[in-house]
Design a protein around this motif. Structure first.
Motif, short mmCIF file in Angstrom:
data_model
loop_
_atom_site.label_atom_id
_atom_site.label_comp_id
_atom_site.label_asym_id
_atom_site.label_seq_id
_atom_site.Cartn_x
_atom_site.Cartn_y
_atom_site.Cartn_z
N SER A 303 -32.59 -2.43 -16.40
CA SER A 303 -32.05 -3.37 -17.39
C SER A 303 -32.73 -3.17 -18.74
O SER A 303 -32.08 -3.28 -19.80
CB SER A 303 -32.23 -4.81 -16.92
OG SER A 303 -33.60 -5.17 -16.85
N PHE A 306 -31.36 0.02 -20.46
CA PHE A 306 -30.05 -0.12 -21.09
C PHE A 306 -30.15 -0.72 -22.49
O PHE A 306 -29.20 -0.62 -23.28
CB PHE A 306 -29.15 -1.01 -20.23
CG PHE A 306 -28.66 -0.31 -18.98
CD1 PHE A 306 -28.70 1.07 -18.87
CD2 PHE A 306 -28.19 -1.04 -17.90
CE1 PHE A 306 -28.26 1.72 -17.72
CE2 PHE A 306 -27.74 -0.41 -16.75
CZ PHE A 306 -27.78 0.98 -16.67
N THR A 307 -31.27 -1.37 -22.82
CA THR A 307 -31.46 -1.93 -24.16
C THR A 307 -32.43 -1.12 -25.00
O THR A 307 -32.29 -1.03 -26.21
CB THR A 307 -31.96 -3.38 -24.07
OG1 THR A 307 -33.17 -3.42 -23.30
CG2 THR A 307 -30.92 -4.26 -23.41
N GLU A 334 -26.00 8.16 -12.15
CA GLU A 334 -25.85 6.70 -12.09
C GLU A 334 -25.93 6.06 -13.47
O GLU A 334 -25.17 5.13 -13.79
CB GLU A 334 -26.94 6.13 -11.17
CG GLU A 334 -26.93 4.60 -11.08
CD GLU A 334 -28.11 4.07 -10.29
OE1 GLU A 334 -28.38 2.86 -10.38
OE2 GLU A 334 -28.79 4.86 -9.60
N LEU A 335 -26.85 6.56 -14.29
CA LEU A 335 -27.08 5.93 -15.60
C LEU A 335 -26.32 6.60 -16.74
O LEU A 335 -26.26 6.03 -17.84
CB LEU A 335 -28.58 5.96 -15.92
CG LEU A 335 -29.53 5.31 -14.91
CD1 LEU A 335 -30.96 5.38 -15.41
CD2 LEU A 335 -29.14 3.86 -14.65
N PRO A 337 -23.12 7.14 -17.65
CA PRO A 337 -22.07 6.43 -18.41
C PRO A 337 -22.64 5.44 -19.42
O PRO A 337 -22.17 5.37 -20.56
CB PRO A 337 -21.26 5.72 -17.31
CG PRO A 337 -21.49 6.55 -16.09
CD PRO A 337 -22.90 7.04 -16.19
N THR A 338 -23.67 4.71 -19.00
CA THR A 338 -24.28 3.74 -19.93
C THR A 338 -25.06 4.47 -21.03
O THR A 338 -25.04 4.05 -22.20
CB THR A 338 -25.22 2.79 -19.17
OG1 THR A 338 -24.48 2.13 -18.15
CG2 THR A 338 -25.83 1.76 -20.11
N ILE A 339 -25.74 5.55 -20.67
CA ILE A 339 -26.48 6.32 -21.66
C ILE A 339 -25.55 6.82 -22.76
O ILE A 339 -25.85 6.71 -23.95
CB ILE A 339 -27.21 7.51 -20.99
CG1 ILE A 339 -28.31 7.02 -20.06
CG2 ILE A 339 -27.80 8.44 -22.05
CD1 ILE A 339 -28.95 8.12 -19.24
N ARG A 341 -22.67 5.58 -23.55
CA ARG A 341 -22.08 4.45 -24.27
C ARG A 341 -23.00 3.91 -25.36
O ARG A 341 -22.53 3.55 -26.45
CB ARG A 341 -21.72 3.34 -23.27
CG ARG A 341 -21.12 2.09 -23.92
CD ARG A 341 -20.70 1.09 -22.87
NE ARG A 341 -21.82 0.68 -22.03
CZ ARG A 341 -22.70 -0.26 -22.36
NH1 ARG A 341 -22.61 -0.87 -23.54
NH2 ARG A 341 -23.67 -0.58 -21.53
N ILE A 342 -24.29 3.87 -25.08
CA ILE A 342 -25.23 3.30 -26.05
C ILE A 342 -25.89 4.35 -26.92
O ILE A 342 -26.72 4.01 -27.76
CB ILE A 342 -26.31 2.48 -25.32
CG1 ILE A 342 -27.20 3.39 -24.45
CG2 ILE A 342 -25.69 1.37 -24.49
CD1 ILE A 342 -28.35 2.67 -23.78
N TYR A 345 -25.91 3.81 -30.71
CA TYR A 345 -26.33 2.52 -31.23
C TYR A 345 -27.51 2.65 -32.19
O TYR A 345 -27.67 1.82 -33.10
CB TYR A 345 -26.73 1.58 -30.09
CG TYR A 345 -25.56 1.04 -29.29
CD1 TYR A 345 -24.27 1.48 -29.52
CD2 TYR A 345 -25.76 0.09 -28.29
CE1 TYR A 345 -23.19 1.00 -28.78
CE2 TYR A 345 -24.70 -0.40 -27.54
CZ TYR A 345 -23.43 0.06 -27.78
OH TYR A 345 -22.38 -0.42 -27.05
N ASN A 349 -31.86 5.78 -29.41
CA ASN A 349 -30.95 5.94 -28.28
C ASN A 349 -30.34 7.33 -28.24
O ASN A 349 -30.21 7.95 -27.18
CB ASN A 349 -29.84 4.89 -28.35
CG ASN A 349 -30.33 3.49 -28.05
OD1 ASN A 349 -31.53 3.24 -28.00
ND2 ASN A 349 -29.41 2.57 -27.86
#
Length: 567
Positions: A303, A306-307, A334-335, A337-339, A341-342, A345, A349
């Protein structure tokens, strides 16, 4: 069935109430029922209450407010002692520091006994551990002169059961390392909560982990899994001494006060298992819930990732996941897609996403990131950029793109070096100096007069220096005081970071460091190495070299470069 349903609903409502409301409910609604039910039933309830009373009668009291007052009083006494040293030669700082640290160590033992032996007051114990962290920090930052006594004092901690049996011993240097003992106690606190805590108690664990992460940093959560030790760090094993007289449990019933049977030490121990997630004094049930604790910490770190993603945090999550059979490639899938996406930002990142994609050879994602968002890259992201470019070139379809990136970044770095040279040698582009340089370059290295002409040429092109006042000299002038001796011209070779009251090693000032001290040499060497690694890169290096010599012809003469460097 109706009775069971009613009791379940009542317990659910009871758990949702604040502590004061729970007490009020017992006093106003439950206690009067004892006068209504049959005598046999009321006596049974009273017997159970008496049994619990006897069980917890000798439990240490975690008086947080009292301990705060005690620590504050000792800190005040330390401050007064420091002031007294101005008029008296004798100081009691060593004795006072020893007293306050020993008080904290005794309290840590009480905290462990409450959570492990008695299995209760988890939230209060957590609050006490957080305060211990604050207290140690306050002692370390107290204005009592030199911190050598605090940083170098020998600390010996023995965690004992109520019976006096030693469970674990710690021996290390520096009171600031008490954090290791706290993390070890926190690990026991969490395994007891997971093994025997109520649903409501277990639901507070994520918030407790967040508190630890906030106070100690996210890497403390990984250390917590290892009982406060740093994974794969031999130094920790040297610093921590383990007592030979260690108590081990095998049956869960032997963990709490009131049960006298102890185990024969058959539980998996740190010395026997290479994963390091075990403790030799744990019972079988505690040993089993270590997996649940590991999953909670993994979830907490993910968590955070992801930030605030970072390669180091990703590696830490990977180390924890490997124990469950999840390798870093699977973790990346696993991570990822989120990597992705962000990634856009922030520059941090983006650099992290690029680094992780490069480590796991995701060339398509690398190409997407560099083709559409390369503007997010900063000079200090060059290592990640270089690695990603090398990995990109391993796929023939992207090889040409990789060579273009190498050429572009080499030229950008060369222009940065040229700008730095011009700031130090501001007259280098004057036509007369250019002509003189061409004539010097045409001479043989051993030609008579070449050395003298080089010295005169460098003297002609170098930027004039200005004797900026030393900060102490400037302060003296503003106050109308005479200049201290030796202050004239003291800023000539000063480092700008030397006059800024910040930690020059902190990650938060990387942008400022890049402004004051750009590491152009490392960037240039990194891109040259990338060009050598990539197929076809040598032709790009030769092309750039020709452009560099045309832009800065003096680079072709080592004696001229040596003279310029000496200036």
């Amino acid at each position: 069935m109706a009775s069971d349903s009613t009791s379940a609903k009542f317990l659910q409502l009871y758990e949702s109430l604040p502590l004061d409301a729970q007490h009020a409910l017992v006093e106003s609604s439950l206690a009067p029922l004892l006068d209504v039910v049959c005598k046999e039933k009321s006596n049974s309830i009273l017997a159970s209450a008496l049994c619990m009373h006897n069980k917890y009668a000798s439990m240490p009291s975690l008086n947080l407010e009292g301990k705060k007052w005690e620590i504050v009083s000792l800190l005040d006494e330390l401050a007064r002692d420091h002031k007294r040293t101005y008029v008296k030669e004798k100081s009691h700082k060593e004795e006072l520091l020893t007293e306050v640290i020993e008080s904290i160590i005794d309290w840590l033992n009480d905290i462990w006994r409450v959570v492990y032996e008695y299995g209760t007051n988890f939230s209060k114990a957590h609050a006490c551990l957080l305060y211990v962290s604050q207290a140690v920090e306050q002692i370390g930052n107290a204005q009592i002169g030199c911190k050598c006594s605090f940083m170098n004092m020998h600390i010996s901690v023995k965690i004992r059961r109520s019976s006096g049996k030693v469970v674990k011993s710690f021996n290390f240097t520096g009171a600031h390392n008490l954090q290791r003992v706290m993390l070890w106690i926190w690990r026991d606190l969490f395994v007891v909560m997971l093994a025997d805590g109520t649903k409501r108690q277990k639901s507070t664990i994520p918030d407790m982990l967040t508190d630890i992460r906030t106070d100690f940093g996210w890497n403390a959560l990984e250390r917590l899994l290892y009982g406060g030790q740093k994974p794969d760090d031999d130094e920790d094993y040297e610093d921590f001494a383990f007592d030979d007289d260690i108590d081990c449990d095998d049956d869960y019933s032997g963990d709490y006060i009131g049960n006298e049977e102890l185990s024969d030490c058959t539980a998996c121990s740190d010395a026997q298992c290479p994963c390091g997630f075990h403790a030799s004094h744990w019972s079988s049930k505690f040993n089993d819930v270590r997996i649940s604790l590991r999953n909670l910490i993994r979830t907490s770190l993910i968590s955070l990732f992801f930030t605030m993603p970072s390669p180091i945090l990703f590696a830490s999550i990977g180390n924890i996941s490997e124990v469950d059979g999840i390798n870093k490639d699977d973790l990346c899938k696993e991570l990822l897609p989120t990597i992705m996406r962000i990634a856009t930002y922030s520059p941090d990142n983006f650099a992290t996403a690029l680094h992780i994609c490069a480590l796991h050879s995701h060339t398509d994602n690398i190409n997407t990131l560099l083709a559409n968002h390369s503007y997010l890259l900063r000079p200090r992201d060059a290592p990640a950029h270089q690695l990603a470019t090398i990995i990109l070139a391993t796929k023939p379809f992207y090889q040409l793109n990789a060579l273009r990136i190498v050429e572009k970044e080499l030229l950008d770095t060369v222009h940065g070096i040229h700008a730095a040279v011009r700031s130090a040698f501001c007259h280098i582009d004057i036509q007369a100096n250019k002509t003189e340089l061409a004539e010097i370059m045409s001479l043989h290295l051993e030609a008579l007069g070449r050395r003298g002409r080089i010295e005169r040429w460098v003297g002609a092109v170098v930027s004039p220096t200005s004797d900026t006042a030393h900060p102490m000299a400037l302060a003296a002038l503003m106050m109308g005081l005479p200049l201290p001796p030796g202050m004239e011209g003291a800023m000539d070779d000063a480092d700008p970071f030397g006059y800024i009251d910040i930690d020059s090693q902190g990650a938060d000032i990387d942008e400022m460091r890049e402004c004051f001290r750009p590491n152009l040499k490392a960037r240039l060497e990194g891109w040259i190495e990338a060009g050598r690694t990539i197929k076809g890169g040598m032709s790009v290096l030769l092309k750039v070299y020709a452009m560099v010599v045309e832009m800065m012809p003096f680079l072709g003469a080592p004696d001229i470069v040596d003279e310029m460097t000496g200036r």
